[in-house]
Design a protein around this motif. Structure first.
Motif, PDB file in Angstrom:
ATOM      1  N   LYS A 106       0.845  -1.238   0.077  1.00  0.00           N
ATOM      2  CA  LYS A 106      -0.018   0.024   0.009  1.00  0.00           C
ATOM      3  C   LYS A 106       0.763   1.159  -0.097  1.00  0.00           C
ATOM      4  CE  LYS A 106      -3.688  -2.696   0.503  1.00  0.00           C
ATOM      5  NZ  LYS A 106      -4.639  -2.860  -0.719  1.00  0.00           N
ATOM      6  N   GLN A 120      -3.359   5.364   0.976  1.00  0.00           N
ATOM      7  CA  GLN A 120      -4.340   4.395   0.342  1.00  0.00           C
ATOM      8  C   GLN A 120      -4.931   3.551   1.430  1.00  0.00           C
ATOM      9  OE1 GLN A 120      -2.046   1.516  -1.845  1.00  0.00           O
ATOM     10  NE2 GLN A 120      -4.031   0.319  -2.865  1.00  0.00           N
ATOM     11  N   TYR A 123      -3.360   0.903   4.144  1.00  0.00           N
ATOM     12  CA  TYR A 123      -2.127   1.177   4.556  1.00  0.00           C
ATOM     13  C   TYR A 123      -2.199   1.164   5.796  1.00  0.00           C
ATOM     14  CZ  TYR A 123       2.571   3.520   4.582  1.00  0.00           C
ATOM     15  OH  TYR A 123       3.875   3.696   4.905  1.00  0.00           O
ATOM     16  N   ARG A 142      -7.639   9.610   3.505  1.00  0.00           N
ATOM     17  CA  ARG A 142      -7.528   7.832   2.671  1.00  0.00           C
ATOM     18  C   ARG A 142      -8.265   8.084   1.656  1.00  0.00           C
ATOM     19  NH1 ARG A 142      -4.609   4.021   5.512  1.00  0.00           N
ATOM     20  NH2 ARG A 142      -4.542   4.526   7.692  1.00  0.00           N
ATOM     21  N   ASP A 144      -8.264   5.821  -2.738  1.00  0.00           N
ATOM     22  CA  ASP A 144      -8.079   4.771  -3.514  1.00  0.00           C
ATOM     23  C   ASP A 144      -6.555   5.018  -4.015  1.00  0.00           C
ATOM     24  OD1 ASP A 144     -10.164   3.282  -2.867  1.00  0.00           O
ATOM     25  OD2 ASP A 144     -11.441   4.270  -4.842  1.00  0.00           O
ATOM     26  N   LEU A 145      -5.887   4.053  -4.613  1.00  0.00           N
ATOM     27  CA  LEU A 145      -4.555   4.260  -5.095  1.00  0.00           C
ATOM     28  C   LEU A 145      -4.436   5.185  -6.190  1.00  0.00           C
ATOM     29  CD1 LEU A 145      -1.566   3.190  -4.816  1.00  0.00           C
ATOM     30  CD2 LEU A 145      -2.221   1.445  -6.580  1.00  0.00           C
ATOM     31  N   VAL A 148      -4.123   8.628  -4.673  1.00  0.00           N
ATOM     32  CA  VAL A 148      -2.942   8.584  -4.268  1.00  0.00           C
ATOM     33  C   VAL A 148      -1.966   9.165  -5.105  1.00  0.00           C
ATOM     34  CG1 VAL A 148      -1.233   7.472  -2.779  1.00  0.00           C
ATOM     35  CG2 VAL A 148      -3.704   7.093  -2.332  1.00  0.00           C
TER      36      VAL A 148
END
Length: 271
Positions: A106, A120, A123, A142, A144-145, A148
């Motif tokens: 993550k 992410q 993590y 926070r 989603d990837l 990020v």
């Protein structure tokens, strides 16, 4: 040797093993150096808000370098002195490559001079990175990837609690992504910043702006992200608790961080 600048890493070097405390002896050594007209600089993988909280009221309060050389801030004024960021393309490439080898990693992105985290989902930890040690407010959310990795970062942290950071580093080095520089600092995650940006380049920049060369600089460190800095400085000092790579390049080795190793060397150099 003439000394005009003393630079020190934080965790494992300046700080005791509680990762918070600068001992009275070490404070006094830096105060004496400042009194003799020597510049001092804290330089860390931490972000400036965290460095600033620890050096508050100490001789090291002022200009600090964080994120392994990617950002410098004056902790007294919060002025950003410089900031170097990892491009979106580079951070995506290195994350995608590491995901191929370790699908459960993550990622956390550190932005805006270290004051904003976009991390992410999944993590581990970092629910509020500023809550424990922070000189000023830090934003954390926070995502989603893709989100990020959507904006440039001063640093990204890549973590899988089941995989040692050194294993992640090995993959990152094999990937050799243009524009990205990976390192470790003793923390359980891989740290990735902009290529050709390191503690060494930041220290050289700080020194050059003041008219100092490597021969004027003493640097202290203990881990892989300190290696280039120790090699660049005219007098590189590794802690006896340092990584093999740091020990190899150092000009000398001092006592551990819990034994006031930094203070011992400063006291000796100041006579």
């Amino acid at each position: 040797m003439p000394i005009r600048l003393i630079a020190t890493d934080m965790d494992g070097t300046l700080l005791r093993s509680d990762h918070r405390t600068i001992s009275p002896r070490t404070r006094e050594a830096f105060a004496r150096a400042r009194a003799e007209g020597i510049d001092v600089l804290a330089i860390s993988g931490r972000q400036p808000y965290s460095i600033g909280a620890i050096v508050l009221g100490s001789p090291l309060d002022g200009a600090v370098v964080g994120s392994n050389g990617s950002v410098a801030v004056n902790t007294l004024t919060r002025e950003v002195l410089f900031e170097e960021t990892l491009t979106v393309a580079a951070q995506r490439a290195i994350v995608e490559g590491i995901l191929d080898a370790f699908p459960n990693v993550k990622v956390s992105s550190v932005r805006q001079a270290g004051d904003v985290y976009v991390t992410q989902h999944g993590y581990a930890g970092m629910e509020d990175p500023g809550a424990e040690v922070a000189r000023w407010a830090v934003s954390h959310r926070r995502a989603d990837l893709p989100e990020v990795l959507a904006e440039p970062s001063v640093k990204i942290a890549i973590l899988d609690p089941e995989v040692p950071a050194e294993a992640l580093l090995e993959v990152a080095r094999e990937l050799a992504v243009p524009g990205a520089l990976a390192t470790t600092s003793g923390a359980p995650f891989l740290e990735v910043g902009k290529e050709n940006v390191s503690k060494a380049t930041a220290l050289a920049r700080f020194a050059q702006e003041r008219g100092y060369g490597p021969e004027d600089v003493v640097a202290f460190g203990d881990n892989n992200n300190d290696v280039d800095m120790l090699a660049w400085a005219g007098y590189g000092v590794a802690m006896s608790n340092a990584s093999p790579a740091a020990l190899e390049v150092a000009d000398t080795v001092t006592a551990t961080n819990d034994e006031d190793g930094v203070a011992q060397v400063i006291e000796r150099l100041l006579g």
